[in-house]
Design an enzyme around this catalytic site. Structure first.
Site, PDB file in Angstrom:
ATOM      1  N   GLU A 181       0.792  -1.228   0.000  1.00 58.76           N
ATOM      2  CA  GLU A 181       0.000   0.000   0.000  1.00 58.76           C
ATOM      3  C   GLU A 181       0.830   1.287   0.000  1.00 58.76           C
ATOM      4  OE1 GLU A 181      -2.662  -0.475   3.336  1.00 58.76           O
ATOM      5  OE2 GLU A 181      -3.561  -2.276   2.502  1.00 58.76           O
ATOM      6  N   ASN A 200       2.031  -5.250  -3.194  1.00 57.89           N
ATOM      7  CA  ASN A 200       0.628  -5.529  -2.882  1.00 57.89           C
ATOM      8  C   ASN A 200      -0.127  -4.229  -2.596  1.00 57.89           C
ATOM      9  OD1 ASN A 200      -1.402  -7.593  -2.210  1.00 57.89           O
ATOM     10  ND2 ASN A 200      -1.230  -6.850  -0.100  1.00 57.89           N
ATOM     11  N   HIS A 245     -10.550  -5.795  -2.467  1.00 60.63           N
ATOM     12  CA  HIS A 245     -11.638  -5.634  -1.493  1.00 60.63           C
ATOM     13  C   HIS A 245     -12.770  -4.891  -2.205  1.00 60.63           C
ATOM     14  CE1 HIS A 245      -9.216  -6.982   1.880  1.00 60.63           C
ATOM     15  NE2 HIS A 245      -8.257  -6.143   1.539  1.00 60.63           N
ATOM     16  N   GLU A 271      -6.346 -10.566  -1.279  1.00 59.24           N
ATOM     17  CA  GLU A 271      -7.172 -10.338  -0.080  1.00 59.24           C
ATOM     18  C   GLU A 271      -8.641 -10.253  -0.462  1.00 59.24           C
ATOM     19  OE1 GLU A 271      -5.741  -6.981   2.207  1.00 59.24           O
ATOM     20  OE2 GLU A 271      -3.644  -7.501   1.842  1.00 59.24           O
ATOM     21  N   ASP A 326     -12.387 -10.072  -0.937  1.00 56.45           N
ATOM     22  CA  ASP A 326     -13.697 -10.164  -0.282  1.00 56.45           C
ATOM     23  C   ASP A 326     -14.642  -9.250  -1.040  1.00 56.45           C
ATOM     24  OD1 ASP A 326     -12.756  -7.705   0.759  1.00 56.45           O
ATOM     25  OD2 ASP A 326     -12.533  -8.489   2.789  1.00 56.45           O
TER      26      ASP A 326
HETATM   27  O1  G2I Z   1      -7.871  -3.694   6.182  1.00 59.10           O
HETATM   28  C1  G2I Z   1      -7.992  -4.857   5.446  1.00 59.10           C
HETATM   29  C2  G2I Z   1      -6.651  -5.299   4.890  1.00 59.10           C
HETATM   30  C3  G2I Z   1      -6.154  -4.285   3.877  1.00 59.10           C
HETATM   31  N1  G2I Z   1      -4.914  -4.721   3.263  1.00 59.10           N
HETATM   32  C4  G2I Z   1      -3.839  -5.051   4.191  1.00 59.10           C
HETATM   33  C5  G2I Z   1      -4.313  -6.024   5.246  1.00 59.10           C
HETATM   34  O2  G2I Z   1      -3.279  -6.268   6.176  1.00 59.10           O
HETATM   35  C6  G2I Z   1      -5.549  -5.504   5.946  1.00 59.10           C
HETATM   36  O3  G2I Z   1      -5.910  -6.474   6.940  1.00 59.10           O
HETATM   37  C7  G2I Z   1      -6.480  -5.945   8.092  1.00 59.10           C
HETATM   38  C8  G2I Z   1      -6.859  -7.083   9.031  1.00 59.10           C
HETATM   39  O4  G2I Z   1      -7.843  -7.878   8.389  1.00 59.10           O
HETATM   40  C9  G2I Z   1      -7.432  -6.519  10.328  1.00 59.10           C
HETATM   41  O5  G2I Z   1      -7.609  -7.580  11.279  1.00 59.10           O
HETATM   42  O6  G2I Z   1      -5.568  -5.105   8.732  1.00 59.10           O
HETATM   43  C10 G2I Z   1      -6.138  -4.445   9.851  1.00 59.10           C
HETATM   44  C11 G2I Z   1      -5.166  -3.423  10.408  1.00 59.10           C
HETATM   45  O7  G2I Z   1      -4.684  -2.580   9.436  1.00 59.10           O
HETATM   46  C12 G2I Z   1      -6.490  -5.475  10.910  1.00 59.10           C
HETATM   47  O8  G2I Z   1      -7.144  -4.843  11.976  1.00 59.10           O
HETATM   48  C13 G2I Z   1      -6.512  -4.919  13.196  1.00 59.10           C
HETATM   49  C14 G2I Z   1      -7.119  -3.901  14.115  1.00 59.10           C
HETATM   50  O9  G2I Z   1      -6.932  -2.610  13.536  1.00 59.10           O
HETATM   51  C15 G2I Z   1      -6.464  -3.961  15.435  1.00 59.10           C
HETATM   52  O10 G2I Z   1      -7.091  -3.077  16.302  1.00 59.10           O
HETATM   53  C16 G2I Z   1      -6.490  -5.375  15.971  1.00 59.10           C
HETATM   54  O11 G2I Z   1      -5.722  -5.462  17.154  1.00 59.10           O
HETATM   55  O12 G2I Z   1      -6.644  -6.209  13.734  1.00 59.10           O
HETATM   56  C17 G2I Z   1      -5.922  -6.330  14.927  1.00 59.10           C
HETATM   57  C18 G2I Z   1      -5.937  -7.797  15.374  1.00 59.10           C
HETATM   58  O13 G2I Z   1      -7.244  -8.267  15.504  1.00 59.10           O
END
Ligand code: G2I
Length: 449
Positions: A162, A204, A241, A270, A272
């Site tokens: 990103e 990515n 996404h 990724e 969805d």
């Molecule tokens: O945002 C969707 C994805 C976009 N591309 C990069 C990916 O790495 C990203 O994944 C998401 C995860 O699916 C989330 O699970 O990235 C988020 C953070 O940028 C993740 O969220 C985080 C929360 O922000 C935190 O508060 C939490 O502690 O997930 C963490 C673990 O559950």
């Protein structure tokens, strides 16, 4: 079922279209062309993988793990390999949760996509506060240490995530990493290549699905520039996404093809799609068919298993509902994957000339399509433990191996790597490789040490 030698031979044996030929004592060849019944096996029919994001804290959920093990053959850690997780204090690395995911995947014969080595987001506090040359070296140290730690276990790394601005500017995102100098991305790729020469290295991003968007064009130009100047890059990840505000664009396949034409693999990393019912299913089908139509689109990863596992669960964007039931979108993806079948051939050699008591045997499962193949080889120790193995497997002249995993190659010989040489009596391990041309009907032999 996944398209491993284990499951393929089981599928072949129950198949009504099975053709079995016993060539000589100890050599069995079985060919099967029946439709596969899981995402991973269906994708493997055309040499592709089907993956999912996995969260370490869900590996104790039996419904979750049941679906994971049954359906998928590639895994991405949803958060556990990010910078804040792996280097919470500078130069102190923690891999516990990431290892849980990697070990689970490998024990199941799944491969792993690494996500992600350099990113403006989810930086640990110490890194968020850094700038300039200190940050540049800290970033390169992070890339090097994490990629070295997982060297040999990662199919592809999202080296940089990103790095471009949304909107019409086509500019790089203003981040502390960008402020270290415009060459930070190529520096990260070079460090990753040095640390793990076997992993494919990907850039990515999201909102790079519509070919006409400025961000897509900007990423395209960067990859083109990298290829021209010899910066090591092997793949582009399109996160993909989708929702009502950001629907699957009509030119999605064009985007995939145009990136592939630069000489890189393309991966949907990724996926969805918010929605439900037949509309959601139709969108999933379009995305899947777009990948299948592009030779170098090597696989699809969905960003979670059940709707309730999703980062945007309110949009019910995944293939399984909260109870783990298959949704219409699941069936649409499975059917699309099965619409381009390959032919799977399993060759088992049961004899070997072996200096070690018990020795080892090797089974090769070839999944071939027009112009390419994946060979999965299962190595099984005999009646005694072994410390290492070498499999001899000749390919027809004219075929080329483009990528391999879980073994080192020397011509026609494939030997164990550090983590899979020691096998107890009867224990099995798998390695594999992908290539262009034809794999023929290999009859592998195994020598133990
Ligand atoms: O945002 C969707 C994805 C976009 N591309 C990069 C990916 O790495 C990203 O994944 C998401 C995860 O699916 C989330 O699970 O990235 C988020 C953070 O940028 C993740 O969220 C985080 C929360 O922000 C935190 O508060 C939490 O502690 O997930 C963490 C673990 O559950």
């Amino acid at each position: 079922m996944k398209l491993t030698s284990r499951s393929v031979s089981r599928a072949a044996l129950v198949s009504s279209v099975l053709a079995t030929v016993t060539l000589s004592a100890g050599l069995l060849v079985a060919t099967s062309a029946n439709a596969a019944t899981t995402l991973g096996a269906s994708a493997a029919q055309s040499g592709r993988y089907f993956g999912t994001a996995v969260a370490a804290n869900k590996l104790s959920d039996s419904t979750y793990v049941g679906i994971l093990n049954r359906e998928f053959d590639m895994v991405t850690a949803e958060n556990e390999m990010k910078i804040d997780a792996t280097e919470p204090n500078q130069n102190q690395f923690t891999f516990g949760n990431a290892d849980r995911i990697v070990n689970h995947a490998r024990a199941q014969g799944m491969r792993v996509r690494g996500h992600t080595l350099a990113w403006h987001s989810q930086q640990p506090g110490w890194m968020q506060n850094m700038e300039g040359t200190a940050l540049r070296s800290a970033m390169l140290n992070h890339v090097t240490k994490v990629a070295q730690y997982y060297a040999g276990k990662i199919y592809a790394w999202d080296v940089v995530n990103e790095a471009f601005e949304d909107g019409s500017s086509g500019a790089r995102r203003n981040s502390n990493l960008q402020r270290t100098g415009n060459d930070w991305i190529e520096a990260a790729f070079r460090a990753a290549r040095a640390a793990d020469p076997a992993a494919k290295l990907c850039y990515n991003d999201y909102n790079t699905d519509d070919w006409t968007h400025a961000k897509t064009q900007a990423v395209y130009r960067m990859v083109q520039d990298f290829k021209t100047r010899g910066v090591p890059i092997d793949c582009v990840g399109l996160q993909s996404h989708f929702n009502a505000q950001s629907p699957v664009p009509s030119n999605y396949q064009t985007t995939l093809q145009n990136f592939a034409n630069l000489g890189v693999d393309v991966q949907i990393t990724e996926l969805d799609i918010e929605g439900s019912g037949t509309t959601q299913a139709a969108n999933y089908e379009r995305v899947t068919k777009a990948c299948l139509a592009v030779t170098r689109c090597t696989g699809i990863t969905v960003w979670g298993i059940r709707d309730t596992d999703s980062w945007r669960s309110y949009g019910t964007p995944l293939l399984f509902d909260g109870s783990g039931n298959k949704k219409p979108a699941y069936t649409a993806v499975l059917d699309a994957l099965n619409s381009v079948g390959g032919t799977t051939t399993t060759t088992t050699t049961t004899t070997s000339n072996d200096p070690v008591p018990g020795g080892c045997t090797a089974t090769a499962s070839v999944n071939a399509w027009n112009g390419g193949f994946v060979v999965t080889v299962k190595v099984t120790a005999g009646a005694a433990a072994i410390r290492g193995w070498t499999v001899t497997l000749a390919l027809p002249s004219g075929s080329t191996v483009t990528n391999s995993w879980n073994a080192t190659r020397n011509g026609n010989q494939w030997s164990n790597v550090a983590y899979n040489g020691n096998l107890t009596a009867g224990q099995a391990t798998e390695f594999g490789f992908q290539g262009t041309g034809s794999a023929g009907s290999p009859s592998p032999t195994c020598t133990a040490s």
